[in-house]
Design a protein around this motif. Structure first.
Motif, PDB file in Angstrom:
ATOM      1  N   SER A  43     -52.373   8.905 -26.417  1.00  9.56           N
ATOM      2  CA  SER A  43     -53.563   9.755 -26.409  1.00  9.56           C
ATOM      3  C   SER A  43     -53.311  11.056 -25.674  1.00  9.56           C
ATOM      4  O   SER A  43     -52.517  11.124 -24.729  1.00  9.56           O
ATOM      5  N   VAL A  44     -54.012  12.100 -26.118  1.00  9.74           N
ATOM      6  CA  VAL A  44     -53.892  13.438 -25.549  1.00  9.74           C
ATOM      7  C   VAL A  44     -55.294  13.993 -25.326  1.00  9.74           C
ATOM      8  O   VAL A  44     -56.153  13.881 -26.203  1.00  9.74           O
ATOM      9  N   LEU A  45     -55.516  14.590 -24.172  1.00 10.90           N
ATOM     10  CA  LEU A  45     -56.800  15.238 -23.861  1.00 10.90           C
ATOM     11  C   LEU A  45     -56.572  16.727 -23.669  1.00 10.90           C
ATOM     12  O   LEU A  45     -55.754  17.137 -22.855  1.00 10.90           O
ATOM     13  N   TYR A  46     -57.284  17.528 -24.445  1.00 13.41           N
ATOM     14  CA  TYR A  46     -57.217  18.988 -24.363  1.00 13.41           C
ATOM     15  C   TYR A  46     -58.409  19.459 -23.534  1.00 13.41           C
ATOM     16  O   TYR A  46     -59.534  18.980 -23.719  1.00 13.41           O
ATOM     17  N   VAL A  47     -58.201  20.396 -22.613  1.00 14.18           N
ATOM     18  CA  VAL A  47     -59.252  20.797 -21.675  1.00 14.18           C
ATOM     19  C   VAL A  47     -59.428  22.313 -21.681  1.00 14.18           C
ATOM     20  O   VAL A  47     -58.445  23.061 -21.584  1.00 14.18           O
ATOM     21  N   ALA A  48     -60.670  22.762 -21.794  1.00 13.45           N
ATOM     22  CA  ALA A  48     -60.997  24.188 -21.679  1.00 13.45           C
ATOM     23  C   ALA A  48     -62.440  24.306 -21.198  1.00 13.45           C
ATOM     24  O   ALA A  48     -63.016  23.331 -20.690  1.00 13.45           O
ATOM     25  N   ALA A  49     -63.035  25.478 -21.373  1.00 13.39           N
ATOM     26  CA  ALA A  49     -64.317  25.756 -20.724  1.00 13.39           C
ATOM     27  C   ALA A  49     -65.523  25.730 -21.648  1.00 13.39           C
ATOM     28  O   ALA A  49     -66.617  25.347 -21.243  1.00 13.39           O
ATOM     29  N   HIS A  50     -65.355  26.176 -22.905  1.00 11.62           N
ATOM     30  CA  HIS A  50     -66.507  26.380 -23.786  1.00 11.62           C
ATOM     31  C   HIS A  50     -66.251  25.823 -25.182  1.00 11.62           C
ATOM     32  O   HIS A  50     -65.098  25.654 -25.585  1.00 11.62           O
ATOM     33  N   PRO A  51     -67.319  25.614 -25.955  1.00  8.94           N
ATOM     34  CA  PRO A  51     -67.136  25.449 -27.390  1.00  8.94           C
ATOM     35  C   PRO A  51     -66.440  26.699 -27.937  1.00  8.94           C
ATOM     36  O   PRO A  51     -66.785  27.811 -27.529  1.00  8.94           O
ATOM     37  N   ASP A  52     -65.484  26.518 -28.788  1.00  8.32           N
ATOM     38  CA  ASP A  52     -64.640  27.538 -29.443  1.00  8.32           C
ATOM     39  C   ASP A  52     -63.431  27.946 -28.613  1.00  8.32           C
ATOM     40  O   ASP A  52     -62.605  28.731 -29.058  1.00  8.32           O
ATOM     41  N   ASP A  53     -63.278  27.408 -27.386  1.00  7.92           N
ATOM     42  CA  ASP A  53     -62.046  27.665 -26.615  1.00  7.92           C
ATOM     43  C   ASP A  53     -60.881  26.818 -27.131  1.00  7.92           C
ATOM     44  O   ASP A  53     -59.716  27.166 -26.923  1.00  7.92           O
ATOM     45  N   GLU A  54     -61.193  25.702 -27.764  1.00  6.42           N
ATOM     46  CA  GLU A  54     -60.168  24.730 -28.113  1.00  6.42           C
ATOM     47  C   GLU A  54     -59.246  25.257 -29.215  1.00  6.42           C
ATOM     48  O   GLU A  54     -59.650  26.047 -30.071  1.00  6.42           O
ATOM     49  N   ASN A  55     -58.012  24.803 -29.199  1.00 10.81           N
ATOM     50  CA  ASN A  55     -57.035  25.120 -30.236  1.00 10.81           C
ATOM     51  C   ASN A  55     -57.195  24.084 -31.344  1.00 10.81           C
ATOM     52  O   ASN A  55     -56.639  22.994 -31.284  1.00 10.81           O
ATOM     53  N   THR A  56     -57.988  24.409 -32.353  1.00  9.61           N
ATOM     54  CA  THR A  56     -58.301  23.429 -33.395  1.00  9.61           C
ATOM     55  C   THR A  56     -57.066  23.053 -34.206  1.00  9.61           C
ATOM     56  O   THR A  56     -56.985  21.931 -34.723  1.00  9.61           O
ATOM     57  N   ARG A  57     -56.132  23.973 -34.326  1.00 10.41           N
ATOM     58  CA  ARG A  57     -54.908  23.659 -35.069  1.00 10.41           C
ATOM     59  C   ARG A  57     -54.105  22.580 -34.343  1.00 10.41           C
ATOM     60  O   ARG A  57     -53.606  21.630 -34.957  1.00 10.41           O
ATOM     61  N   MET A  58     -54.000  22.694 -33.019  1.00  7.96           N
ATOM     62  CA  MET A  58     -53.271  21.686 -32.263  1.00  7.96           C
ATOM     63  C   MET A  58     -54.017  20.354 -32.279  1.00  7.96           C
ATOM     64  O   MET A  58     -53.399  19.290 -32.407  1.00  7.96           O
ATOM     65  N   MET A  73     -62.160  18.176 -24.079  1.00  3.63           N
ATOM     66  CA  MET A  73     -63.186  18.225 -23.049  1.00  3.63           C
ATOM     67  C   MET A  73     -63.540  19.674 -22.776  1.00  3.63           C
ATOM     68  O   MET A  73     -62.710  20.452 -22.310  1.00  3.63           O
ATOM     69  N   SER A  74     -64.772  20.032 -23.081  1.00  2.30           N
ATOM     70  CA  SER A  74     -65.303  21.362 -22.785  1.00  2.30           C
ATOM     71  C   SER A  74     -66.130  21.265 -21.507  1.00  2.30           C
ATOM     72  O   SER A  74     -67.020  20.416 -21.413  1.00  2.30           O
ATOM     73  N   MET A  75     -65.827  22.114 -20.533  1.00  2.00           N
ATOM     74  CA  MET A  75     -66.596  22.066 -19.292  1.00  2.00           C
ATOM     75  C   MET A  75     -68.087  22.308 -19.543  1.00  2.00           C
ATOM     76  O   MET A  75     -68.940  21.682 -18.914  1.00  2.00           O
ATOM     77  N   THR A  76     -68.410  23.211 -20.465  1.00  2.00           N
ATOM     78  CA  THR A  76     -69.805  23.574 -20.717  1.00  2.00           C
ATOM     79  C   THR A  76     -70.153  23.362 -22.183  1.00  2.00           C
ATOM     80  O   THR A  76     -69.290  23.111 -23.021  1.00  2.00           O
ATOM     81  N   ARG A  77     -71.428  23.540 -22.467  1.00  2.00           N
ATOM     82  CA  ARG A  77     -71.922  23.462 -23.843  1.00  2.00           C
ATOM     83  C   ARG A  77     -72.147  24.849 -24.432  1.00  2.00           C
ATOM     84  O   ARG A  77     -72.756  24.972 -25.510  1.00  2.00           O
ATOM     85  N   GLY A  78     -71.689  25.896 -23.742  1.00  2.00           N
ATOM     86  CA  GLY A  78     -71.800  27.246 -24.284  1.00  2.00           C
ATOM     87  C   GLY A  78     -73.180  27.854 -24.173  1.00  2.00           C
ATOM     88  O   GLY A  78     -73.527  28.776 -24.917  1.00  2.00           O
ATOM     89  N   ASP A  79     -73.975  27.368 -23.212  1.00  2.00           N
ATOM     90  CA  ASP A  79     -75.373  27.807 -23.080  1.00  2.00           C
ATOM     91  C   ASP A  79     -75.515  29.300 -22.795  1.00  2.00           C
ATOM     92  O   ASP A  79     -76.531  29.914 -23.138  1.00  2.00           O
ATOM     93  N   GLY A  80     -74.524  29.897 -22.139  1.00  2.00           N
ATOM     94  CA  GLY A  80     -74.662  31.267 -21.666  1.00  2.00           C
ATOM     95  C   GLY A  80     -74.163  32.323 -22.619  1.00  2.00           C
ATOM     96  O   GLY A  80     -74.162  33.507 -22.294  1.00  2.00           O
ATOM     97  N   GLY A  81     -73.746  31.934 -23.817  1.00  2.00           N
ATOM     98  CA  GLY A  81     -73.221  32.909 -24.770  1.00  2.00           C
ATOM     99  C   GLY A  81     -74.323  33.664 -25.479  1.00  2.00           C
ATOM    100  O   GLY A  81     -75.513  33.527 -25.186  1.00  2.00           O
ATOM    101  N   GLN A  82     -73.901  34.478 -26.444  1.00  2.00           N
ATOM    102  CA  GLN A  82     -74.851  35.144 -27.321  1.00  2.00           C
ATOM    103  C   GLN A  82     -74.939  34.363 -28.628  1.00  2.00           C
ATOM    104  O   GLN A  82     -74.136  33.477 -28.891  1.00  2.00           O
ATOM    105  N   ASN A  83     -75.903  34.698 -29.447  1.00  4.02           N
ATOM    106  CA  ASN A  83     -76.187  33.926 -30.656  1.00  4.02           C
ATOM    107  C   ASN A  83     -76.196  34.859 -31.849  1.00  4.02           C
ATOM    108  O   ASN A  83     -77.011  35.776 -31.923  1.00  4.02           O
ATOM    109  N   LEU A  84     -75.304  34.616 -32.796  1.00  5.29           N
ATOM    110  CA  LEU A  84     -75.189  35.485 -33.957  1.00  5.29           C
ATOM    111  C   LEU A  84     -76.097  35.070 -35.107  1.00  5.29           C
ATOM    112  O   LEU A  84     -76.280  35.829 -36.049  1.00  5.29           O
TER     113      LEU A  84
END
Length: 834
Positions: A43-58, A73-84
């Motif tokens: 098993s492998v766990l990838y760690v970053a801060a937000h949704p969309d930080d992750e390397n989806t290809r890896m 594992m994303s530290m946050t749920r991306g609450d503080g971003g902007q919304n397109l």
């Protein structure tokens, strides 16, 4: 007897995902990949801060090529971003981005985890981030996920040295490094060890280096991994899978093209054994690690015999394998592989199960009919399907090949049944993190849904399958749709508007979700006593009524609580003294419907606010709630489309405002440039709110009468000192005299995407900075053009106005005021009473 139990269930750490789709069926190629994965115990766990930080290809490569159990594992749920894609911000945006991330994982095959950290917006340092989140609290979450998931390898997206830019990015890497050690230390967070986990030491911690944003952190001496390979079983390369996964982040405008061909990823060892030949150097990833080497040959025989045209032929062998795995001593891998085999059994047999309703809501105190369906589509040896609901047995007819066996069951939704609510919103949140007290919930992607358990004999062995109860309906355009079932109170109450200024009032809208529904409500006076507002009003299902709010201004003590001087709040209460709840719903086609509740309140803010002008034209962008704030201020707001933007039509407006990211999202803005400039030249006021300067909808249209650049500069400290560069400018004086006090109480940040390299025709009104940085004067620029005025601002009015920040209202009123241009200073100062 085999049973089906309707209840809120506690599942293991593997996530049960609720789709806005029918229950998933797998092709034979997908089943074959699942069979191959049975022989991999890594098993492998990838760690970053937000949704969309992750390397989806890896992630796609690790999950589908290497066949590791893979998590992000994303530290946050991306609450503080902007919304397109809409006007949701804060917690609402975090709910959207959570579902986008879960949707991405369904595509790339990884699992999804979160900490309790709240995305409080852009941070320029990990120190600020840790202080706001609460270092130990979030570290404990990372340790918990590691102990539950037990990764052999942990990979971070960002380094600890700051090249990732955002303070959240750097903090995620620091926390991963600390958790790498702490998860193996029984003295760290020992209370977790009583919650079903043990200490865990990952073999190595790696950094997935990158070359983007002007930073090339890759080098030839780093370990290289080709993550662009083609998977013939799936018929796609990992670049193609990754593009589909990443494109789920629609609220962030992250749609990307598919990639084909080799793509090299670079990895650097940070802690643990140095990576030399393979990610799993020095790690046993076969059945040997569970002391069951013979299982590999059993699985290989099942794979060799697998018939893609008749996968049900593998069912008997899979049942025998399941029985053997049940006897394993390694509880962790036993649980994981039993779940995997059960899923494969379901897929091989073509077993279809669903539990659906004809209503999107299950109402406390009301009945709910659930339609239960089982179909043995392949004709595998499946018998004795039955259910057990509220101590009643419901037995399905004998299952025949490819025939639906259907039963309806009607149950009472008791008043103590838990409401549908994201688990991280069940308690009031702290400043920088959510408050979750149930340790077993921490880390999970979402709350466990209202579910049922189907039970039956397969090849003589009893199996149970958990399925969510979903609302099923047919849309004439979209076809058959499945959505999560939402458990609600009998009434939902909302305030229209939720915020008013200077004595404005509201209406309460009451929606009944069941028939013969008796509504009683009370308000609470300033002294704390309850006064009846409406009594014994009988409402039918789906009926709505409106009643006038009872709030009175402070001059006449009324039915409101003074939160602080000048700020009053009114709520509606039930007869038991609890506040009524508002049902909030968020719906987009690319994610499941989202429902949650919160206490409903009406807030009235009394402060000195003057306006000059009555009619405003608003050109929507990505979405914001500024138009509602303008209406609260007393303006009439007209939403404008491309066809409306003619100088002859615009002349009726005292001001025209562009919403956030208008020039990013509306390609046609270039077509109306001349009309807007003529409007300004003839005496109009054009205010442009922030636009981005990146690949997400880059600004290609002309914006202003004189040139300037949109930078990526921002001031993230919401308490940063604001200096007035031109104190006597009308923007700071008419019709409201702006002082430093008007910048008190701002939330999240001051300004984003500020102006840079502006033409000398612009006046720079304000200056501010984050700690340790130089003053920046690009948050607000104003230029006279002809008889009118052009304004560009990065000040985050789209956050401050909905939050009811008085100074933001006063300054915004000045920027759109029908005041003399800055050249008419004497008249302006006179009007301001100076």
């Amino acid at each position: 007897m085999k049973k089906l139990v309707i209840a809120f269930l506690i599942f293991n750490f593997s996530l049960l995902i609720v789709n806005a789709q029918p229950p998933k069926s797998c092709t034979s190629s997908e089943i074959l990949l699942q069979l191959k994965k049975l022989n991999v115990l890594g098993s492998v766990l990838y760690v970053a801060a937000h949704p969309d930080d992750e390397n989806t290809r890896m992630l796609a490569y690790l999950a589908n090529e290497k066949l590791y159990r893979t998590g992000y594992m994303s530290m946050t749920r991306g609450d503080g971003g902007q919304n397109l894609i809409g006007d949701e911000l804060g917690v609402d945006l975090g709910l959207i981005r959570t579902q986008e991330l879960l949707s991405a994982r369904r595509i790339d095959g990884a699992e999804q985890f979160f900490s309790r950290a709240f995305d409080f917006g852009y941070s320029k340092s990990p120190e600020e981030t840790m202080k706001t989140w609460g270092h130990d609290k979030i570290l404990s979450d990372v340790v918990w996920v590691i102990r539950k998931f037990r990764p052999d390898v942990i990979i971070t997206r960002f380094p600890t040295t700051g090249e990732g830019g955002h303070g959240h990015h750097t903090a995620s890497a620091i926390l991963a490094g600390e958790a790498f050690d702490a998860a193996a230390d029984p003295a760290r967070f020992p209370e977790q060890l009583n919650q079903g986990v043990t200490v865990w030491q990952a073999k190595r911690l790696l950094w997935n280096t990158f070359n983007f944003g002007g930073n090339n952190t890759q080098s030839d001496d780093q370990f290289k991994l080709d993550c662009g390979e083609y998977n013939a079983i799936l018929g796609k390369s990992y670049g193609e899978i990754a593009a589909a996964s990443r494109s789920q982040h629609k609220s962030q405008g992250f749609g990307v093209p598919s990639q084909r061909g080799a793509v090299i990823e670079y990895l650097k060892t940070i802690k643990g054994n140095t990576l030399v030949n393979d990610l799993m150097d020095d790690v046993s990833i076969g059945w040997n690690r569970a002391n069951e080497p013979a299982f590999e040959k059993i699985v290989n025989r099942i794979i060799e015999k697998f018939d893609v045209a008749a996968p049900e032929k593998s069912v008997a062998d899979l049942v025998n394998l399941y029985k053997k795995v049940e006897l394993m001593q390694d509880d962790f891998w036993k649980r994981e592989k039993l779940n995997a085999i059960k899923d494969i059994l379901k897929n091989c047999s073509g077993l279809y199960m669903e539990a659906t309703t004809k209503t999107p809501f299950a109402v406390r105190g009301d009945s709910l009919t659930i339609n239960l369906l089982v179909n043995n589509r392949s004709g595998a040896k499946i018998f004795n399907a039955d259910t057990h609901v509220n101590n009643d047995y419901v037995i399905f007819d004998q299952l025949k090949k490819n025939e639906n066996s259907v039963k309806d069951y009607t149950m009472l939704i008791r008043n103590n049944v838990k409401l549908t609510q994201p688990y991280w919103l069940e308690n009031p949140m702290e400043k920088g993190s959510f408050s979750v007290t149930d340790q077993q919930q921490i880390g999970k992607g979402q709350s466990d849904p209202f579910s049922v358990i189907f039970s039956m004999l397969i090849e003589g062995k009893e199996f149970t399958f958990t399925e969510p109860v979903q609302y099923k309906h047919t849309d004439p355009v979209k076809g058959e749709l499945f959505q999560p079932l939402c458990i609600v109170e009998p009434f939902s109450v909302s305030s229209i508007p939720v915020l008013a200024v200077n004595g404005g009032t509201n209406e309460w809208e009451i929606k009944s979700w069941k028939s013969n529904n008796l509504f009683n409500t009370y308000t609470k006076t300033a002294s704390g006593s309850f006064l009846p507002l409406m009594q014994d009003k009988l409402l039918e299902k789906d009926q709505s009524i409106k009643i006038q709010g009872a709030y009175k201004t402070s001059a006449v003590p009324g039915n409101a609580t003074e939160l602080q001087p000048g700020i009053y709040r009114e709520m509606l209460y039930q007869s038991n003294g609890k506040p009524y709840l508002e049902l909030k719903q968020i719906q987009y086609d690319h994610i499941p419907a989202i429902s949650y509740t919160k206490p409903v309140a009406f807030t009235s803010i009394n402060f000195d606010l003057k306006t000059a002008g009555k009619l405003v034209g608003y050109i929507p962008g990505a979405g914001d709630k500024v138009p509602e704030a303008l209406q609260v201020m007393g303006y009439k707001v007209v939403m404008l489309t491309e066809a409306d933007i003619l100088a002859t039509n615009l002349k009726q407006f005292d001001a025209v405002i562009t919403g956030v990211r208008t020039y990013n999202t509306n390609a046609w803005m270039n077509n109306v440039y001349e009309e807007l400039m003529k409007y300004v030249k003839d005496g109009g006021v054009l205010l442009v709110q922030y636009n981005t300067s990146n690949r997400i909808g880059p600004v290609v249209a002309k914006i202003a009468p004189y040139p300037f650049n949109i930078s990526r500069d921002r001031v993230t400290d919401e308490e940063a000192k604001v200096s007035f560069l031109i104190p006597d400018h009308p923007a700071l004086n008419y019709p409201n005299k702006i002082t430093a006090k008007d910048f008190d109480g701002w939330i999240q940040e001051r300004s984003i995407y500020q102006a840079d390299k502006a033409d000398p025709a612009y006046k720079h009104i304000l200056s501010m900075k984050d700690p340790g940085e130089k003053e920046n004067d690009g948050s607000l620029i104003v230029a006279d053009y002809g008889k009118g005025r052009f304004v560009y601002t990065g000040l985050v009015f789209f956050r401050e106005l909905p939050a009811g920040v008085p100074g933001a209202y006063r300054l915004f009123a000045n920027l759109i005021a029908t005041a003399p241009a800055s050249s008419s200073k004497e008249a302006t100062l006179k009007d301001a009473g100076k």
